[in-house]
Design an enzyme around this catalytic site. Structure first.
Site, mmCIF file in Angstrom:
data_model
loop_
_atom_site.group_PDB
_atom_site.id
_atom_site.type_symbol
_atom_site.label_atom_id
_atom_site.label_comp_id
_atom_site.label_asym_id
_atom_site.label_seq_id
_atom_site.Cartn_x
_atom_site.Cartn_y
_atom_site.Cartn_z
ATOM 1 N N ASP A 1 -62.166 28.002 31.405
ATOM 2 C CA ASP A 1 -62.563 27.290 32.635
ATOM 3 C C ASP A 1 -62.231 25.802 32.592
ATOM 4 O OD1 ASP A 1 -63.769 29.705 33.481
ATOM 5 O OD2 ASP A 1 -65.517 29.227 32.264
ATOM 6 N N HIS B 1 -59.314 32.450 37.400
ATOM 7 C CA HIS B 1 -58.810 31.111 37.669
ATOM 8 C C HIS B 1 -59.142 30.809 39.120
ATOM 9 C CE1 HIS B 1 -56.484 30.920 34.073
ATOM 10 N NE2 HIS B 1 -55.730 31.927 34.390
HETATM 11 P P1 GDP Z 1 -59.376 28.113 34.479
HETATM 12 O O1 GDP Z 1 -59.872 29.459 34.168
HETATM 13 O O2 GDP Z 1 -59.061 27.314 33.262
HETATM 14 O O3 GDP Z 1 -58.258 28.126 35.461
HETATM 15 O O4 GDP Z 1 -60.573 27.305 35.173
HETATM 16 P P2 GDP Z 1 -61.502 27.746 36.408
HETATM 17 O O5 GDP Z 1 -60.688 28.023 37.578
HETATM 18 O O6 GDP Z 1 -62.490 28.746 35.991
HETATM 19 O O7 GDP Z 1 -62.385 26.412 36.569
HETATM 20 C C1 GDP Z 1 -61.874 25.248 36.982
HETATM 21 C C2 GDP Z 1 -62.619 24.815 38.228
HETATM 22 O O8 GDP Z 1 -62.441 23.456 38.407
HETATM 23 C C3 GDP Z 1 -62.092 25.450 39.504
HETATM 24 O O9 GDP Z 1 -63.142 25.564 40.422
HETATM 25 C C4 GDP Z 1 -61.065 24.438 39.984
HETATM 26 O O10 GDP Z 1 -60.828 24.463 41.395
HETATM 27 C C5 GDP Z 1 -61.713 23.168 39.593
HETATM 28 N N1 GDP Z 1 -60.842 22.067 39.241
HETATM 29 C C6 GDP Z 1 -59.704 22.065 38.514
HETATM 30 N N2 GDP Z 1 -59.274 20.810 38.314
HETATM 31 C C7 GDP Z 1 -60.165 20.000 38.933
HETATM 32 C C8 GDP Z 1 -60.315 18.580 39.060
HETATM 33 O O11 GDP Z 1 -59.517 17.797 38.552
HETATM 34 N N3 GDP Z 1 -61.392 18.140 39.753
HETATM 35 C C9 GDP Z 1 -62.312 18.965 40.321
HETATM 36 N N4 GDP Z 1 -63.343 18.436 40.972
HETATM 37 N N5 GDP Z 1 -62.236 20.293 40.198
HETATM 38 C C10 GDP Z 1 -61.170 20.802 39.518
#
Ligand code: GDP
Length: 424
Positions: free
Chosen positions: A12, A40
């Site tokens: 995440d 994701h």
């Molecule tokens: P992954 O499994 O590594 O892709 O991560 P997730 O999707 O589970 O969690 C990342 C969360 O953070 C998601 O809700 C994204 O939309 C959000 N996100 C990613 N980068 C950023 C950022 O730079 N700022 C903010 N506020 N949210 C972000």
């Protein structure tokens, strides 16, 4: 050129967002491990999506998305995901599925549920997607490759053999209804129909693409600390989360992976059980959880609240090293803009001694965080495009983390959208 996008922490970290952003310049995006257990979250012009199986590059029409041989392929989930995005206006993505990918069987999901039930309070916090039973069977050599769907006689004969073992466990260990070979065979024939148009030798396809100089992204799931060898065993996932495994799970030469972009989140979150040294609780945690990510830190697959913590330099330094990081993408930094002061975990105290080396699980359970507090920047940094325009304390935070972890932060993500990225 092949680049891997992987996580340094517990998952995440925002890999989906980084992959989606980098996909603009990519021809092919490959999932090489894991299954539909983690998600994701991606925000783009089409809306907000939670992907579990499809690579995060599916939203561009110039990309090809590959489900590599290392993936735990849940065929109905894959097809539901394709249908869901197409129904919401995304052009039908170009998808290829490895003929050597193995299939998540309906009984893998059942066994996952039954085992969690049996372990009750001592469970691992599985998402019950069948991932552990799937990989157990793969390495016990009783799994089913996609290619086997096309040999009906062989398939039936193998099913009969495997089911004897499964039914023994169902009857005597779990006391649950038994499996029926014909029923399973029919389900697999349905799966065959769904997957048939996409199946090919993806390793050969990638070999050719590399020769032609195509840009390829390998998209990892979860992070270093969930790797079965190098993570917080046994509270790990069942397939390797490391960039090195990208070579195996995609079927490409290891020396072709030229860049390893390790995604690191500006604070910590984790799901499932296991030691989490910099964890915070109560109101402090609730506030960070509520403000975190894009709409709060809740599991993309299960919706369960994530455990929250301050940034952990010890775990991240280790997580980056074990990935073989060439570049760090530092994400979700904008979320910290509300804090007057930001604690960071800079060491672990284990048995009275302070270390910055990430220990094995037994020692990790005893570790206490050594915190250092940095000043906050108390502004909203979303929309900023240049590094120099970030508030001074924000740059200091980034530079402090960079020094502690020892790997270059070349990208800073200051919002969930594709364009919310600062290159350094
Ligand atoms: P992954 O499994 O590594 O892709 O991560 P997730 O999707 O589970 O969690 C990342 C969360 O953070 C998601 O809700 C994204 O939309 C959000 N996100 C990613 N980068 C950023 C950022 O730079 N700022 C903010 N506020 N949210 C972000």
């Amino acid at each position: 050129m092949v680049k891997a996008v992987v996580g340094a922490n517990w998952g995440d970290e925002g890999k989906g967002k980084i992959t989606d952003t980098l996909s603009k310049e990519a021809d092919i995006i490959v999932r090489f491990q894991g299954g539909a257990n983690a998600g994701h979250t991606i925000v783009n012009d089409y809306g907000k999506f939670a992907l579990h199986t499809l690579p995060s590059g599916v939203f561009y029409d110039h990309t090809t998305s590959i489900i590599g041989n290392g993936v735990a392929l849940n065929i109905p989930v894959l097809f539901k995901e394709i249908k869901d995005i197409v129904d919401r206006g995304v052009p039908m993505p170009k998808i290829l599925v490895s003929d050597r990918a193995q299939i998540v069987m309906p009984y893998h999901i059942l066994f996952d549920e039954y085992e969690e039930e049996r372990l009750a309070g001592k469970s691992f916090g599985s998402t019950k997607s069948g991932i552990a039973p799937f990989y157990s069977d793969k390495y016990a050599k009783i799994g089913f490759q996609v290619a086997e769907l096309f040999d009906e006689e062989g398939l039936k004969e193998k099913l009969e053999r495997v089911i004897v073992q499964k039914n023994t466990l169902l009857e005597h260990l779990y006391h649950k209804p038994l499996l029926n070979v014909d029923e399973l065979f029919n389900t697999l024939m349905e799966y065959k129909k769904m997957v048939e148009p996409y199946v090919c030798d993806t390793s050969a396809y990638l070999y050719k693409a590399i020769k032609e100089g195509k840009n390829i992204l390998l998209e990892g799931q979860l992070g270093s600390l969930k790797d079965p060898d190098h993570g917080i065993y046994p509270m790990v996932t069942s397939s390797s989360t490391l960039a090195a495994y990208g070579a195996i799970g995609a079927g490409i030469p290891p020396y072709e992976i030229k860049k390893i972009i390790t995604v690191v989140k500006a604070y910590s979150s984790a799901v499932g059980a296991g030691a989490f040294v910099s964890e915070i609780f109560g109101d402090e945690a609730d506030e960070l959880r509520r403000r975190g990510g894009d709409g709060g830190e809740y599991g993309a697959t299960t919706g369960r609240p994530r455990r929250m913590g301050w940034f952990d330099c010890v775990a991240t330094k280790y997580g980056c090293r074990i990935q073989g990081t060439t570049d760090v993408a530092f994400t979700v930094l904008d979320v910290l803009g509300y804090l007057d002061e930001i604690p960071v975990c800079v060491g672990y105290e284990v048995d009275g001694e302070v270390t910055t080396d990430f220990p094995t699980t037994a020692k990790l359970e005893k570790a206490k965080p050594v915190l250092k507090t940095l000043p906050g920047w108390k502004t909203d940094i979303r929309g900023i495009k240049k590094y120099e325009e970030l508030p001074e304390n924000c740059r200091k935070y980034i530079e402090f983390v960079e020094e502690q972890i020892g790997f270059p932060i070349t990208m800073v993500s200051n919002g969930p959208g594709r364009e919310d990225i600062i290159y350094r």
